[in-house]
Scaffold this motif. Sequence first.
Motif, PDB file in Angstrom:
ATOM      1  N   LEU A  73       0.867  -1.173   0.000  1.00 13.90           N
ATOM      2  CA  LEU A  73       0.000   0.000   0.000  1.00 13.90           C
ATOM      3  C   LEU A  73       0.905   1.225   0.000  1.00 13.90           C
ATOM      4  CD1 LEU A  73      -2.533  -1.056   2.794  1.00 13.90           C
ATOM      5  CD2 LEU A  73      -2.899  -1.200   0.324  1.00 13.90           C
ATOM      6  N   HIS A  74       0.635   2.192  -0.868  1.00 14.67           N
ATOM      7  CA  HIS A  74       1.435   3.402  -0.978  1.00 14.67           C
ATOM      8  C   HIS A  74       0.591   4.626  -0.637  1.00 14.67           C
ATOM      9  CE1 HIS A  74       4.822   1.502  -3.213  1.00 14.67           C
ATOM     10  NE2 HIS A  74       5.466   2.568  -2.792  1.00 14.67           N
ATOM     11  N   ARG A  75       1.208   5.569   0.026  1.00 12.51           N
ATOM     12  CA  ARG A  75       0.615   6.884   0.212  1.00 12.51           C
ATOM     13  C   ARG A  75       1.734   7.924   0.129  1.00 12.51           C
ATOM     14  NH1 ARG A  75      -2.963   4.290  -0.669  1.00 12.51           N
ATOM     15  NH2 ARG A  75      -5.047   4.179   0.254  1.00 12.51           N
ATOM     16  N   VAL A  94       3.065   2.109   3.176  1.00 12.66           N
ATOM     17  CA  VAL A  94       2.342   2.156   4.450  1.00 12.66           C
ATOM     18  C   VAL A  94       1.753   0.794   4.810  1.00 12.66           C
ATOM     19  CG1 VAL A  94       1.829   4.604   4.217  1.00 12.66           C
ATOM     20  CG2 VAL A  94       0.191   2.903   3.351  1.00 12.66           C
ATOM     21  N   GLY A  95       1.885  -0.196   3.903  1.00 14.36           N
ATOM     22  CA  GLY A  95       1.399  -1.538   4.185  1.00 14.36           C
ATOM     23  C   GLY A  95       2.089  -2.540   3.282  1.00 14.36           C
ATOM     24  N   PHE A  96       2.190  -3.789   3.767  1.00 10.37           N
ATOM     25  CA  PHE A  96       2.927  -4.809   3.009  1.00 10.37           C
ATOM     26  C   PHE A  96       2.444  -6.193   3.398  1.00 10.37           C
ATOM     27  CE2 PHE A  96       6.682  -7.751   3.229  1.00 10.37           C
ATOM     28  CZ  PHE A  96       6.834  -7.954   1.858  1.00 10.37           C
ATOM     29  N   GLU A 126      -2.962   3.926  10.893  1.00  7.53           N
ATOM     30  CA  GLU A 126      -3.906   4.851  10.285  1.00  7.53           C
ATOM     31  C   GLU A 126      -4.436   4.370   8.932  1.00  7.53           C
ATOM     32  OE1 GLU A 126       0.286   6.714   9.712  1.00  7.53           O
ATOM     33  OE2 GLU A 126      -0.749   5.320  11.071  1.00  7.53           O
ATOM     34  N   PHE A 127      -3.856   3.260   8.406  1.00  8.80           N
ATOM     35  CA  PHE A 127      -4.306   2.706   7.128  1.00  8.80           C
ATOM     36  C   PHE A 127      -4.860   1.285   7.287  1.00  8.80           C
ATOM     37  CE2 PHE A 127      -0.901   5.748   6.217  1.00  8.80           C
ATOM     38  CZ  PHE A 127      -1.578   6.632   5.386  1.00  8.80           C
TER      39      PHE A 127
END
Length: 344
Positions: A56-58, A63-65, A93-94
Amino acid sequence: MSPARALVADDEPALVDFLSTFPGERRGPAFWQDRLALWWRRNPAFTGEQPRGWVLHRAGAVVGFLGNVPSRLQLDGKPVVVWNATTWRVREEFRSESLALLFAHAEAARGGVAVYSTPNARARTIMDRLGFTPLPAGDSTTSLLPARPSGPTHAVAAYAARLGIAPSGPPAADAHTVPPGCEAVVLRDADERFDELWRRTRGQFAGTAVRSADAVRWYCFAGAHHRKILLGALRDGVLRGFAVAQRFEDGEVSGLRLRDLWADLSDAAIVDTLCLGVIAEARDAGCELVHVPPLEPRITRRLRRLGAWQGAAPPPAGRLRAPAGLLPAPASLYISENLGDTGL
Protein backbone atom coordinates in the motif's frame (compact mmCIF):
# COMPACT_ATOMS: atom_id res chain seq x y z
CA MET A 1 -9.85 -0.53 -7.74
CA SER A 2 -7.78 -2.18 -5.03
CA PRO A 3 -5.29 0.14 -3.28
CA ALA A 4 -2.79 -2.75 -3.16
CA ARG A 5 -0.32 -3.20 -5.99
CA ALA A 6 2.34 -5.79 -6.70
CA LEU A 7 5.77 -5.09 -5.25
CA VAL A 8 8.61 -4.64 -7.76
CA ALA A 9 12.37 -4.64 -7.23
CA ASP A 10 12.53 -0.82 -7.28
CA ASP A 11 10.24 -0.74 -4.23
CA GLU A 12 12.72 -2.59 -2.02
CA PRO A 13 14.55 0.44 -0.53
CA ALA A 14 11.22 1.99 0.51
CA LEU A 15 10.06 -1.38 1.85
CA VAL A 16 13.20 -1.75 3.97
CA ASP A 17 12.54 1.70 5.42
CA PHE A 18 8.92 0.78 6.16
CA LEU A 19 9.76 -2.55 7.83
CA SER A 20 12.72 -1.29 9.87
CA THR A 21 10.75 1.70 11.25
CA PHE A 22 7.46 -0.12 11.84
CA PRO A 23 6.17 0.56 15.39
CA GLY A 24 7.70 -1.91 17.85
CA GLU A 25 10.31 -3.17 15.35
CA ARG A 26 13.83 -3.42 16.84
CA ARG A 27 15.66 -4.88 13.85
CA GLY A 28 17.36 -2.35 11.63
CA PRO A 29 17.73 -1.91 7.86
CA ALA A 30 20.57 -4.47 7.57
CA PHE A 31 18.31 -7.20 8.93
CA TRP A 32 15.53 -6.41 6.47
CA GLN A 33 17.87 -6.06 3.51
CA ASP A 34 19.14 -9.56 4.26
CA ARG A 35 15.59 -10.82 4.74
CA LEU A 36 14.44 -9.58 1.33
CA ALA A 37 17.50 -11.15 -0.29
CA LEU A 38 16.66 -14.45 1.46
CA TRP A 39 13.05 -14.35 0.29
CA TRP A 40 13.79 -13.60 -3.34
CA ARG A 41 17.32 -13.16 -4.73
CA ARG A 42 18.79 -16.20 -2.93
CA ASN A 43 15.65 -18.32 -3.12
CA PRO A 44 15.98 -21.13 -5.73
CA ALA A 45 12.17 -21.28 -6.02
CA PHE A 46 11.86 -17.59 -6.95
CA THR A 47 11.91 -17.13 -10.73
CA GLY A 48 10.19 -13.76 -10.97
CA GLU A 49 6.99 -15.33 -12.28
CA GLN A 50 5.31 -14.81 -8.91
CA PRO A 51 5.01 -11.34 -7.30
CA ARG A 52 7.34 -10.58 -4.43
CA GLY A 53 4.30 -9.38 -2.53
CA TRP A 54 1.92 -6.42 -2.38
CA VAL A 55 2.20 -2.92 -0.94
CA LEU A 56 0.00 0.00 0.00
CA HIS A 57 1.44 3.40 -0.98
CA ARG A 58 0.62 6.88 0.21
CA ALA A 59 2.51 9.99 -0.91
CA GLY A 60 5.30 7.86 -2.32
CA ALA A 61 5.86 5.92 0.92
CA VAL A 62 5.03 2.30 1.75
CA VAL A 63 2.34 2.16 4.45
CA GLY A 64 1.40 -1.54 4.18
CA PHE A 65 2.93 -4.81 3.01
CA LEU A 66 2.24 -8.52 2.62
CA GLY A 67 5.10 -10.60 1.24
CA ASN A 68 5.12 -13.73 -0.90
CA VAL A 69 7.95 -16.27 -0.55
CA PRO A 70 7.80 -19.10 -3.11
CA SER A 71 8.78 -22.65 -2.21
CA ARG A 72 8.43 -26.00 -3.92
CA LEU A 73 6.08 -28.83 -3.04
CA GLN A 74 6.07 -32.27 -4.66
CA LEU A 75 2.60 -33.62 -5.42
CA ASP A 76 2.34 -37.07 -7.01
CA GLY A 77 5.90 -36.80 -8.25
CA LYS A 78 5.49 -33.37 -9.82
CA PRO A 79 6.89 -30.08 -8.47
CA VAL A 80 4.36 -27.36 -7.59
CA VAL A 81 5.34 -23.82 -6.60
CA VAL A 82 3.69 -22.68 -3.36
CA TRP A 83 2.62 -19.11 -2.59
CA ASN A 84 3.76 -18.54 1.03
CA ALA A 85 2.44 -15.34 2.62
CA THR A 86 4.65 -13.54 5.12
CA THR A 87 4.95 -10.33 7.19
CA TRP A 88 1.51 -8.70 6.93
CA ARG A 89 2.08 -5.22 8.31
CA VAL A 90 0.05 -2.03 7.89
CA ARG A 91 0.46 1.28 9.67
CA GLU A 92 -2.38 1.87 12.09
CA GLU A 93 -3.91 4.85 10.28
CA PHE A 94 -4.31 2.71 7.13
CA ARG A 95 -5.63 -0.48 8.75
CA SER A 96 -9.01 -0.01 7.05
CA GLU A 97 -7.25 -0.90 3.78
CA SER A 98 -5.18 -3.82 5.11
CA LEU A 99 -7.52 -6.52 3.82
CA ALA A 100 -6.71 -5.43 0.26
CA LEU A 101 -3.28 -7.03 0.73
CA LEU A 102 -4.71 -10.35 1.88
CA PHE A 103 -7.27 -10.38 -0.91
CA ALA A 104 -4.54 -9.61 -3.48
CA HIS A 105 -2.46 -12.58 -2.31
CA ALA A 106 -5.45 -14.93 -2.22
CA GLU A 107 -6.64 -13.88 -5.69
CA ALA A 108 -3.19 -14.09 -7.30
CA ALA A 109 -2.65 -17.58 -5.84
CA ARG A 110 -6.03 -18.84 -7.03
CA GLY A 111 -5.52 -22.08 -8.96
CA GLY A 112 -2.32 -22.85 -7.05
CA VAL A 113 -1.26 -23.79 -3.52
CA ALA A 114 -1.31 -20.89 -1.07
CA VAL A 115 -0.01 -21.10 2.51
CA TYR A 116 -0.08 -18.66 5.39
CA SER A 117 1.75 -20.38 8.24
CA THR A 118 1.63 -17.57 10.85
CA PRO A 119 -1.74 -15.77 10.64
CA ASN A 120 -3.26 -13.98 13.60
CA ALA A 121 -6.80 -14.76 14.76
CA ARG A 122 -8.38 -12.07 12.57
CA ALA A 123 -6.53 -13.30 9.48
CA ARG A 124 -7.53 -16.90 10.18
CA THR A 125 -11.21 -15.95 10.29
CA ILE A 126 -10.97 -14.15 6.97
CA MET A 127 -8.93 -16.88 5.32
CA ASP A 128 -11.44 -19.51 6.40
CA ARG A 129 -14.11 -17.51 4.54
CA LEU A 130 -11.82 -17.42 1.49
CA GLY A 131 -11.68 -21.20 1.34
CA PHE A 132 -8.48 -21.80 3.28
CA THR A 133 -8.31 -24.76 5.67
CA PRO A 134 -5.97 -25.58 8.57
CA LEU A 135 -2.57 -26.87 7.54
CA PRO A 136 -2.73 -30.68 7.49
CA ALA A 137 -0.67 -32.68 9.94
CA GLY A 138 0.25 -36.34 9.78
CA ASP A 139 0.32 -36.48 13.56
CA SER A 140 -1.13 -34.44 16.40
CA THR A 141 1.56 -34.96 19.04
CA THR A 142 4.07 -32.50 20.44
CA SER A 143 7.22 -34.05 21.94
CA LEU A 144 9.74 -32.60 24.38
CA LEU A 145 13.11 -34.22 24.99
CA PRO A 146 14.99 -32.98 28.06
CA ALA A 147 18.62 -32.55 27.04
CA ARG A 148 20.55 -32.32 30.30
CA PRO A 149 21.96 -35.58 31.68
CA SER A 150 21.18 -34.38 35.22
CA GLY A 151 17.50 -34.37 34.36
CA PRO A 152 14.94 -31.71 33.47
CA THR A 153 15.00 -28.41 35.33
CA HIS A 154 12.06 -26.64 36.95
CA ALA A 155 11.99 -24.29 33.95
CA VAL A 156 11.60 -27.24 31.56
CA ALA A 157 8.77 -28.67 33.67
CA ALA A 158 7.04 -25.27 33.66
CA TYR A 159 7.48 -25.01 29.87
CA ALA A 160 5.94 -28.46 29.43
CA ALA A 161 3.05 -27.57 31.75
CA ARG A 162 2.24 -24.50 29.63
CA LEU A 163 1.89 -26.86 26.66
CA GLY A 164 -0.26 -29.28 28.65
CA ILE A 165 2.46 -31.95 28.61
CA ALA A 166 3.23 -34.08 31.66
CA PRO A 167 6.60 -35.76 32.34
CA SER A 168 6.86 -39.31 31.07
CA GLY A 169 8.63 -42.38 32.31
CA PRO A 170 12.30 -43.19 31.63
CA PRO A 171 13.47 -44.16 28.13
CA ALA A 172 14.04 -47.75 27.08
CA ALA A 173 17.24 -49.22 28.55
CA ASP A 174 19.20 -49.07 25.29
CA ALA A 175 17.34 -46.12 23.75
CA HIS A 176 20.18 -43.61 23.94
CA THR A 177 22.74 -45.85 22.24
CA VAL A 178 23.45 -44.82 18.65
CA PRO A 179 22.62 -47.77 16.35
CA PRO A 180 25.67 -49.72 15.10
CA GLY A 181 27.27 -48.32 11.97
CA CYS A 182 25.40 -45.01 12.28
CA GLU A 183 26.51 -41.53 13.27
CA ALA A 184 25.06 -38.03 13.33
CA VAL A 185 27.29 -35.20 12.11
CA VAL A 186 26.84 -31.45 11.84
CA LEU A 187 26.96 -30.35 8.21
CA ARG A 188 27.99 -26.90 6.98
CA ASP A 189 26.43 -27.28 3.54
CA ALA A 190 23.89 -29.34 1.63
CA ASP A 191 25.89 -30.96 -1.17
CA GLU A 192 25.11 -33.42 -3.95
CA ARG A 193 24.48 -36.16 -1.37
CA PHE A 194 21.20 -34.43 -0.57
CA ASP A 195 20.08 -34.72 -4.19
CA GLU A 196 20.86 -38.43 -4.12
CA LEU A 197 18.99 -38.86 -0.81
CA TRP A 198 16.00 -37.00 -2.26
CA ARG A 199 15.98 -39.24 -5.36
CA ARG A 200 15.96 -42.35 -3.17
CA THR A 201 13.27 -41.22 -0.73
CA ARG A 202 11.00 -38.75 -2.53
CA GLY A 203 8.38 -41.38 -3.34
CA GLN A 204 7.41 -42.32 0.22
CA PHE A 205 4.75 -39.58 0.37
CA ALA A 206 2.40 -38.33 -2.33
CA GLY A 207 2.85 -34.79 -1.08
CA THR A 208 5.78 -33.14 0.70
CA ALA A 209 8.17 -30.22 0.43
CA VAL A 210 11.00 -30.66 -2.06
CA ARG A 211 14.23 -31.43 -0.20
CA SER A 212 16.85 -31.12 -2.92
CA ALA A 213 20.32 -29.81 -2.10
CA ASP A 214 19.50 -26.25 -3.17
CA ALA A 215 16.23 -26.23 -1.20
CA VAL A 216 17.91 -27.45 2.02
CA ARG A 217 20.89 -25.11 1.55
CA TRP A 218 18.59 -22.13 1.13
CA TYR A 219 16.41 -23.00 4.12
CA CYS A 220 19.35 -23.60 6.47
CA PHE A 221 22.07 -21.19 5.40
CA ALA A 222 20.90 -18.49 2.97
CA GLY A 223 20.05 -15.92 5.63
CA ALA A 224 22.47 -14.22 7.99
CA HIS A 225 19.81 -14.35 10.71
CA HIS A 226 17.96 -17.40 12.03
CA ARG A 227 20.45 -19.90 10.64
CA LYS A 228 19.73 -23.53 11.33
CA ILE A 229 21.71 -26.51 12.57
CA LEU A 230 21.83 -29.17 9.85
CA LEU A 231 22.52 -32.70 11.08
CA GLY A 232 23.16 -35.57 8.72
CA ALA A 233 22.70 -39.24 9.62
CA LEU A 234 25.38 -41.42 8.05
CA ARG A 235 25.45 -45.19 7.81
CA ASP A 236 28.60 -46.72 6.38
CA GLY A 237 29.53 -43.23 5.19
CA VAL A 238 26.34 -42.72 3.12
CA LEU A 239 23.89 -39.92 3.91
CA ARG A 240 20.65 -41.62 4.95
CA GLY A 241 18.72 -38.72 6.43
CA PHE A 242 18.94 -35.26 7.93
CA ALA A 243 17.38 -33.07 10.59
CA VAL A 244 17.09 -29.28 10.79
CA ALA A 245 17.02 -27.63 14.21
CA GLN A 246 16.88 -24.01 15.30
CA ARG A 247 17.67 -22.46 18.67
CA PHE A 248 14.92 -20.69 20.60
CA GLU A 249 14.57 -18.90 23.92
CA ASP A 250 11.34 -18.93 25.90
CA GLY A 251 11.62 -17.14 29.21
CA GLU A 252 14.11 -19.12 31.30
CA VAL A 253 14.22 -22.03 28.83
CA SER A 254 16.63 -22.39 25.93
CA GLY A 255 16.15 -25.20 23.47
CA LEU A 256 16.33 -26.50 19.94
CA ARG A 257 13.17 -26.71 17.85
CA LEU A 258 13.14 -29.49 15.28
CA ARG A 259 12.01 -27.79 12.07
CA ASP A 260 12.36 -30.83 9.81
CA LEU A 261 13.41 -34.47 9.80
CA TRP A 262 13.78 -36.36 6.53
CA ALA A 263 14.83 -39.93 5.85
CA ASP A 264 13.29 -43.21 4.84
CA LEU A 265 10.95 -43.09 7.84
CA SER A 266 10.66 -46.87 7.91
CA ASP A 267 14.37 -46.94 8.83
CA ALA A 268 14.07 -46.70 12.62
CA ALA A 269 17.85 -46.75 13.15
CA ILE A 270 18.28 -43.58 11.09
CA VAL A 271 15.35 -41.82 12.77
CA ASP A 272 16.87 -42.71 16.16
CA THR A 273 20.31 -41.49 15.04
CA LEU A 274 18.89 -38.12 14.02
CA CYS A 275 16.90 -37.68 17.23
CA LEU A 276 19.89 -38.62 19.37
CA GLY A 277 22.07 -36.27 17.34
CA VAL A 278 19.72 -33.36 17.98
CA ILE A 279 19.67 -34.14 21.72
CA ALA A 280 23.48 -34.21 21.78
CA GLU A 281 23.66 -30.95 19.86
CA ALA A 282 21.25 -29.30 22.30
CA ARG A 283 23.33 -30.50 25.23
CA ASP A 284 26.56 -29.23 23.66
CA ALA A 285 24.94 -25.86 23.02
CA GLY A 286 23.87 -25.55 26.66
CA CYS A 287 20.19 -25.97 25.83
CA GLU A 288 17.74 -27.67 28.15
CA LEU A 289 15.38 -29.41 25.75
CA VAL A 290 14.43 -30.32 22.19
CA HIS A 291 10.94 -29.30 21.09
CA VAL A 292 9.49 -31.48 18.32
CA PRO A 293 6.23 -30.22 16.75
CA PRO A 294 3.90 -32.76 15.09
CA LEU A 295 5.66 -34.61 12.26
CA GLU A 296 4.69 -38.22 11.50
CA PRO A 297 3.47 -41.16 13.65
CA ARG A 298 6.61 -43.25 13.12
CA ILE A 299 8.77 -40.39 14.39
CA THR A 300 6.44 -39.90 17.36
CA ARG A 301 6.81 -43.57 18.31
CA ARG A 302 10.63 -43.41 18.16
CA LEU A 303 10.62 -40.25 20.29
CA ARG A 304 8.45 -42.01 22.87
CA ARG A 305 11.00 -44.83 23.05
CA LEU A 306 13.70 -42.19 23.68
CA GLY A 307 11.77 -40.95 26.72
CA ALA A 308 10.08 -37.90 25.19
CA TRP A 309 7.39 -36.11 27.12
CA GLN A 310 4.39 -36.05 24.79
CA GLY A 311 1.00 -34.40 24.61
CA ALA A 312 -1.67 -33.31 22.19
CA ALA A 313 -0.63 -30.46 19.95
CA PRO A 314 -2.89 -27.42 19.65
CA PRO A 315 -4.82 -27.05 16.39
CA PRO A 316 -2.57 -25.64 13.67
CA ALA A 317 -2.79 -21.88 13.25
CA GLY A 318 -1.54 -22.02 9.67
CA ARG A 319 -3.87 -22.03 6.70
CA LEU A 320 -3.64 -23.64 3.25
CA ARG A 321 -5.70 -23.44 0.09
CA ALA A 322 -5.37 -25.63 -3.01
CA PRO A 323 -7.62 -26.49 -5.95
CA ALA A 324 -10.00 -29.37 -5.31
CA GLY A 325 -8.34 -32.70 -5.96
CA LEU A 326 -4.79 -31.33 -6.12
CA LEU A 327 -3.71 -32.35 -2.61
CA PRO A 328 -3.57 -36.06 -1.74
CA ALA A 329 -5.29 -37.48 1.30
CA PRO A 330 -3.81 -36.23 4.60
CA ALA A 331 -2.32 -39.66 5.32
CA SER A 332 -0.22 -39.29 2.15
CA LEU A 333 1.10 -35.85 3.12
CA TYR A 334 4.22 -35.14 5.16
CA ILE A 335 4.18 -31.56 6.41
CA SER A 336 6.93 -30.07 8.57
CA GLU A 337 7.83 -26.50 9.48
CA ASN A 338 9.81 -25.97 6.30
CA LEU A 339 6.47 -25.28 4.57
CA GLY A 340 5.44 -21.63 4.82
CA ASP A 341 7.52 -18.82 6.29
CA THR A 342 8.10 -20.53 9.65
CA GLY A 343 11.74 -20.40 10.64
CA LEU A 344 12.78 -17.88 8.00
